[in-house]
Scaffold this motif. Sequence first.
Motif: not given
Length: 189
Positions: A96, A100-101, A110, A136-137, A139, A141, A143-144
């Motif tokens: 990541w 930012t995503a 990602h 990931a959530r 972190r 984010l 979305h990935v």
Amino acid sequence: MPEPFRLVMPAPIYLPAYRAALEAGWSPDTVLGNLATQRELDRIDRDAMAFLLSLDDPKAKGPPVLMRDGTPRPRLPGYRRWMWDGEFCGSISLRWQEGTAAMPDYCPGHIGFSVVPWKRGHGYAAQALGALLPEARGRGLPHVDLTTNIDNDAARRTIERCGGILVDHVEKDAGDGGGSAARYRIMLG
């Protein structure tokens, strides 16, 4: 009795099985293929503990990443986990950019994953991807994104099974040989 499938942090206890998979011709990197395999074996031979520690780099302190053509690119924060069912099954990574995503052009996804050929067909990639999504959530984010070769039907099915929606087609970085890839997005909200 086989162990239940799980993701494990790379550690010395799993390294012989990981190395055996590399020596059998498997690659943890579907873009770099055999080049990645050889690079990993060389790094393990030079300093196995440093290699293992480098696979968990959430602050991006490691050296730049070398593309297929040798072009260096800035390292992104990220880490790798190994798939395990009592034996080595494959690898999955999350990377990541802080705050930012968005991902840089040279790294359009990602998450990347690869299952060893002798463990395919058990749904391990989907289980690993499903296990990584909450991280990931966590972190932050929303979305990935994941990219795969357009003709990689197994990866496309795995991503779709985990909620991935085809967003567009992207050109791979010239440093990785170029070419078109399918980009999927999984919403984490």
